[in-house]
Scaffold this motif. Structure first.
Motif, PDB file in Angstrom:
ATOM      1  N   PHE A  93      57.069 -42.318 -52.291  1.00 43.96           N
ATOM      2  CA  PHE A  93      56.953 -41.730 -51.158  1.00 43.96           C
ATOM      3  C   PHE A  93      56.060 -40.321 -51.249  1.00 43.96           C
ATOM      4  O   PHE A  93      55.846 -40.086 -50.440  1.00 43.96           O
ATOM      5  CB  PHE A  93      58.080 -41.916 -50.473  1.00 43.96           C
ATOM      6  N   HIS A  94      56.806 -39.584 -51.933  1.00 42.99           N
ATOM      7  CA  HIS A  94      56.346 -38.303 -52.851  1.00 42.99           C
ATOM      8  C   HIS A  94      55.133 -38.194 -53.557  1.00 42.99           C
ATOM      9  O   HIS A  94      54.536 -37.454 -52.785  1.00 42.99           O
ATOM     10  CB  HIS A  94      56.945 -37.590 -53.452  1.00 42.99           C
ATOM     11  N   THR A  95      54.350 -39.726 -53.434  1.00 38.90           N
ATOM     12  CA  THR A  95      53.283 -39.554 -54.323  1.00 38.90           C
ATOM     13  C   THR A  95      52.149 -39.831 -52.954  1.00 38.90           C
ATOM     14  O   THR A  95      51.431 -39.280 -52.723  1.00 38.90           O
ATOM     15  CB  THR A  95      53.400 -40.897 -54.830  1.00 38.90           C
ATOM     16  N   VAL A  96      52.606 -40.024 -52.244  1.00 41.45           N
ATOM     17  CA  VAL A  96      52.245 -40.234 -50.420  1.00 41.45           C
ATOM     18  C   VAL A  96      51.790 -38.876 -49.590  1.00 41.45           C
ATOM     19  O   VAL A  96      50.652 -38.802 -49.496  1.00 41.45           O
ATOM     20  CB  VAL A  96      52.235 -41.600 -49.431  1.00 41.45           C
ATOM     21  N   LEU A  97      52.985 -38.479 -50.048  1.00 40.81           N
ATOM     22  CA  LEU A  97      52.596 -37.101 -49.706  1.00 40.81           C
ATOM     23  C   LEU A  97      52.346 -36.229 -50.227  1.00 40.81           C
ATOM     24  O   LEU A  97      50.589 -35.782 -49.643  1.00 40.81           O
ATOM     25  CB  LEU A  97      54.166 -36.229 -49.257  1.00 40.81           C
ATOM     26  N   THR A  98      52.097 -36.340 -51.873  1.00 40.20           N
ATOM     27  CA  THR A  98      50.956 -35.289 -52.329  1.00 40.20           C
ATOM     28  C   THR A  98      49.862 -35.511 -52.405  1.00 40.20           C
ATOM     29  O   THR A  98      48.456 -34.568 -52.911  1.00 40.20           O
ATOM     30  CB  THR A  98      51.941 -35.238 -53.795  1.00 40.20           C
ATOM     31  N   ASP A  99      49.591 -37.530 -52.404  1.00 43.79           N
ATOM     32  CA  ASP A  99      47.482 -37.496 -53.110  1.00 43.79           C
ATOM     33  C   ASP A  99      47.407 -38.185 -51.499  1.00 43.79           C
ATOM     34  O   ASP A  99      46.488 -37.803 -51.651  1.00 43.79           O
ATOM     35  CB  ASP A  99      48.017 -38.572 -53.768  1.00 43.79           C
ATOM     36  N   GLU A 100      48.147 -38.219 -50.728  1.00 42.22           N
ATOM     37  CA  GLU A 100      46.878 -39.234 -49.326  1.00 42.22           C
ATOM     38  C   GLU A 100      47.414 -38.405 -48.044  1.00 42.22           C
ATOM     39  O   GLU A 100      46.250 -37.890 -47.573  1.00 42.22           O
ATOM     40  CB  GLU A 100      48.053 -41.009 -49.007  1.00 42.22           C
ATOM     41  N   LEU A 101      48.569 -37.578 -48.105  1.00 37.18           N
ATOM     42  CA  LEU A 101      48.642 -37.563 -46.514  1.00 37.18           C
ATOM     43  C   LEU A 101      48.473 -36.067 -46.662  1.00 37.18           C
ATOM     44  O   LEU A 101      47.538 -35.259 -45.554  1.00 37.18           O
ATOM     45  CB  LEU A 101      50.055 -37.583 -45.841  1.00 37.18           C
ATOM     46  N   ILE A 102      48.906 -35.113 -46.996  1.00 35.13           N
ATOM     47  CA  ILE A 102      48.995 -34.043 -47.261  1.00 35.13           C
ATOM     48  C   ILE A 102      47.602 -33.316 -47.420  1.00 35.13           C
ATOM     49  O   ILE A 102      47.246 -32.799 -47.168  1.00 35.13           O
ATOM     50  CB  ILE A 102      49.729 -33.141 -48.308  1.00 35.13           C
ATOM     51  N   PRO A 103      46.491 -33.815 -48.234  1.00 36.40           N
ATOM     52  CA  PRO A 103      45.534 -33.577 -48.831  1.00 36.40           C
ATOM     53  C   PRO A 103      44.151 -33.958 -47.246  1.00 36.40           C
ATOM     54  O   PRO A 103      43.555 -32.699 -46.505  1.00 36.40           O
ATOM     55  CB  PRO A 103      44.677 -35.068 -49.425  1.00 36.40           C
ATOM     56  N   ILE A 104      45.191 -34.890 -46.571  1.00 39.00           N
ATOM     57  CA  ILE A 104      44.123 -34.843 -44.934  1.00 39.00           C
ATOM     58  C   ILE A 104      44.153 -34.170 -44.413  1.00 39.00           C
ATOM     59  O   ILE A 104      43.430 -33.165 -43.609  1.00 39.00           O
ATOM     60  CB  ILE A 104      44.391 -36.252 -44.946  1.00 39.00           C
ATOM     61  N   ILE A 105      45.721 -33.706 -44.111  1.00 37.23           N
ATOM     62  CA  ILE A 105      45.750 -32.116 -42.880  1.00 37.23           C
ATOM     63  C   ILE A 105      45.209 -30.902 -43.938  1.00 37.23           C
ATOM     64  O   ILE A 105      44.821 -30.273 -42.804  1.00 37.23           O
ATOM     65  CB  ILE A 105      47.618 -32.122 -43.236  1.00 37.23           C
ATOM     66  N   GLU A 106      45.076 -30.598 -44.848  1.00 36.85           N
ATOM     67  CA  GLU A 106      44.396 -29.487 -45.439  1.00 36.85           C
ATOM     68  C   GLU A 106      43.129 -29.663 -45.506  1.00 36.85           C
ATOM     69  O   GLU A 106      42.437 -28.395 -44.976  1.00 36.85           O
ATOM     70  CB  GLU A 106      44.708 -29.297 -47.239  1.00 36.85           C
ATOM     71  N   ALA A 107      42.880 -30.792 -45.696  1.00 33.32           N
ATOM     72  CA  ALA A 107      41.364 -30.710 -45.112  1.00 33.32           C
ATOM     73  C   ALA A 107      40.657 -30.435 -44.010  1.00 33.32           C
ATOM     74  O   ALA A 107      39.471 -30.101 -42.607  1.00 33.32           O
ATOM     75  CB  ALA A 107      40.495 -32.446 -45.472  1.00 33.32           C
ATOM     76  N   ARG A 108      41.353 -31.444 -42.714  1.00 34.76           N
ATOM     77  CA  ARG A 108      41.250 -31.487 -41.255  1.00 34.76           C
ATOM     78  C   ARG A 108      41.971 -30.262 -40.344  1.00 34.76           C
ATOM     79  O   ARG A 108      40.964 -29.299 -39.723  1.00 34.76           O
ATOM     80  CB  ARG A 108      42.236 -31.943 -40.372  1.00 34.76           C
ATOM     81  N   PHE A 109      42.582 -29.239 -41.041  1.00 37.92           N
ATOM     82  CA  PHE A 109      42.965 -27.859 -39.948  1.00 37.92           C
ATOM     83  C   PHE A 109      43.298 -27.141 -41.094  1.00 37.92           C
ATOM     84  O   PHE A 109      43.483 -27.240 -42.593  1.00 37.92           O
ATOM     85  CB  PHE A 109      44.828 -28.268 -39.296  1.00 37.92           C
ATOM     86  N   ASN A 110      43.472 -25.697 -40.763  1.00 36.44           N
ATOM     87  CA  ASN A 110      43.286 -24.460 -41.209  1.00 36.44           C
ATOM     88  C   ASN A 110      44.601 -24.211 -42.295  1.00 36.44           C
ATOM     89  O   ASN A 110      45.528 -23.256 -41.612  1.00 36.44           O
ATOM     90  CB  ASN A 110      42.612 -23.310 -40.556  1.00 36.44           C
ATOM     91  N   ALA A 111      45.073 -25.028 -42.775  1.00 36.58           N
ATOM     92  CA  ALA A 111      46.211 -24.373 -43.686  1.00 36.58           C
ATOM     93  C   ALA A 111      46.704 -23.771 -45.164  1.00 36.58           C
ATOM     94  O   ALA A 111      45.655 -23.588 -45.526  1.00 36.58           O
ATOM     95  CB  ALA A 111      46.570 -26.073 -44.042  1.00 36.58           C
ATOM     96  N   ASP A 112      47.604 -23.072 -45.548  1.00 43.39           N
ATOM     97  CA  ASP A 112      47.395 -22.833 -46.478  1.00 43.39           C
ATOM     98  C   ASP A 112      48.458 -23.741 -47.492  1.00 43.39           C
ATOM     99  O   ASP A 112      49.385 -23.702 -47.093  1.00 43.39           O
ATOM    100  CB  ASP A 112      48.445 -20.920 -46.045  1.00 43.39           C
ATOM    101  N   PRO A 113      47.391 -24.051 -48.478  1.00 44.48           N
ATOM    102  CA  PRO A 113      48.455 -24.915 -49.608  1.00 44.48           C
ATOM    103  C   PRO A 113      49.780 -23.879 -50.628  1.00 44.48           C
ATOM    104  O   PRO A 113      50.181 -24.409 -50.954  1.00 44.48           O
ATOM    105  CB  PRO A 113      47.294 -25.365 -50.267  1.00 44.48           C
ATOM    106  N   LYS A 114      49.199 -23.058 -50.097  1.00 45.05           N
ATOM    107  CA  LYS A 114      50.624 -21.902 -51.092  1.00 45.05           C
ATOM    108  C   LYS A 114      50.977 -21.524 -50.022  1.00 45.05           C
ATOM    109  O   LYS A 114      52.799 -21.426 -51.230  1.00 45.05           O
ATOM    110  CB  LYS A 114      49.826 -20.631 -51.839  1.00 45.05           C
ATOM    111  N   ARG A 115      51.771 -22.208 -48.642  1.00 49.24           N
ATOM    112  CA  ARG A 115      53.009 -21.803 -48.044  1.00 49.24           C
ATOM    113  C   ARG A 115      53.502 -23.399 -47.196  1.00 49.24           C
ATOM    114  O   ARG A 115      53.291 -24.001 -46.671  1.00 49.24           O
ATOM    115  CB  ARG A 115      52.684 -20.927 -47.294  1.00 49.24           C
ATOM    116  N   ARG A 116      53.393 -24.370 -48.021  1.00 52.99           N
ATOM    117  CA  ARG A 116      54.104 -25.621 -47.772  1.00 52.99           C
ATOM    118  C   ARG A 116      55.416 -26.011 -47.134  1.00 52.99           C
ATOM    119  O   ARG A 116      55.885 -24.855 -48.430  1.00 52.99           O
ATOM    120  CB  ARG A 116      53.583 -26.381 -48.444  1.00 52.99           C
ATOM    121  N   ILE A 117      55.977 -26.258 -46.562  1.00 51.96           N
ATOM    122  CA  ILE A 117      57.429 -25.793 -46.605  1.00 51.96           C
ATOM    123  C   ILE A 117      57.666 -27.683 -46.012  1.00 51.96           C
ATOM    124  O   ILE A 117      57.013 -28.430 -45.052  1.00 51.96           O
ATOM    125  CB  ILE A 117      58.121 -25.307 -44.901  1.00 51.96           C
ATOM    126  N   LEU A 118      58.814 -28.278 -46.512  1.00 53.01           N
ATOM    127  CA  LEU A 118      59.197 -29.746 -46.505  1.00 53.01           C
ATOM    128  C   LEU A 118      60.820 -29.664 -45.518  1.00 53.01           C
ATOM    129  O   LEU A 118      61.136 -28.857 -46.178  1.00 53.01           O
ATOM    130  CB  LEU A 118      59.461 -30.557 -47.759  1.00 53.01           C
TER     131      LEU A 118
END
Length: 238
Positions: free
Chosen positions: A93-118
């Motif tokens: 599941f963590h791999t889905v977050l890191t390799d699939e979901l979060i790259p989509i979010i960070e490509a689509r929105f103005n997101a700071d990869p240095k300040r991710r919160i879970l």
């Protein structure tokens, strides 16, 4: 997705969202079916009343609570001695977050990869702490609200993977009226990691009691207390 099943993803943008301005922190909420409607809206009130920085808030949901679609019992389960590997899905599941979901979010929105919160509640809190131990650098801040850590304690109490950042933070919140065994587990996790040398612990840790808090109904109080500490200038040192 690599798990062979999909998720419902909800996104709340800041009221003043600027796609070309400074990048926003992103809060990823596990159990988005229940927590996204509550916490995404509450984040706006925290900006009004507490001066909290605005953020993109992402809810990761199953589309329902029935066991036929909701697999949190598998996805949030970290490995432990005596637990069959096919029942511990935290790494997948963590791999889905890191390799699939979060790259989509960070490509689509103005997101700071240095300040991710879970953020995770109960068994979701177990996944949060597994992430901290197994993949410390990926999220800047982690919040485990009333975590349920048994089974799974074996993989989150031992040695952490090496981290390369010096600004990582982990918060565990514990409702004063939560189950005694869950409060003891949370205290044990914090006590174990707090006692270790900084070289063994890739993050600052903090236990925040929630006065009068029960197991689930005080999630907004847990979110408020934890995220204000994450962003506060006066953070206790190690």
């Amino acid at each position: 997705m690599s798990l062979g099943r999909g998720f419902d993803i909800y996104v709340r943008l800041p009221a003043d969202y600027d796609p070309d301005g400074p990048a926003y922190p992103v809060v990823y909420l596990l159990d988005g079916d229940s927590l996204f409607p509550i916490l995404a809206a509450n984040h706006l009130f925290l900006t009004y009343d507490e001066g909290l920085p605005e953020a993109v808030v992402v809810g990761i949901a199953y589309g329902g609570f029935d066991a036929s679609v909701n697999r949190r019992g598998l996805d949030f389960q970290s490995p432990d001695e005596g637990l069959p590997l096919d029942q511990a899905g935290a790494e997948a599941f963590h791999t889905v977050l890191t390799d699939e979901l979060i790259p989509i979010i960070e490509a689509r929105f103005n997101a700071d990869p240095k300040r991710r919160i879970l953020f995770g509640q109960s068994r979701g809190g177990n996944l949060v702490l597994y992430s901290a131990v197994a993949h410390p650098d990926f999220f800047w801040g982690r919040i485990a609200s009333n975590p349920s850590l048994t089974p799974g304690m074996g993989s989150i109490i031992g040695r952490a993977a090496p981290g390369g950042r010096d600004d990582l933070r982990v918060v565990v919140t514990s409702g004063e009226q939560d189950r005694a065994d869950l409060r003891a587990e949370a205290a044990l996790w914090i006590e174990t990691w707090s006692s270790r040398d900084k070289a063994e612990r890739p993050w600052q840790v903090r236990l925040i009691p929630i006065a009068g808090g029960t197991h689930a109904a005080n999630a907004p109080d847990a979110y408020r207390a934890a995220i204000l500490w994450l962003f506060g200038e006066d953070r206790p040192g190690d």
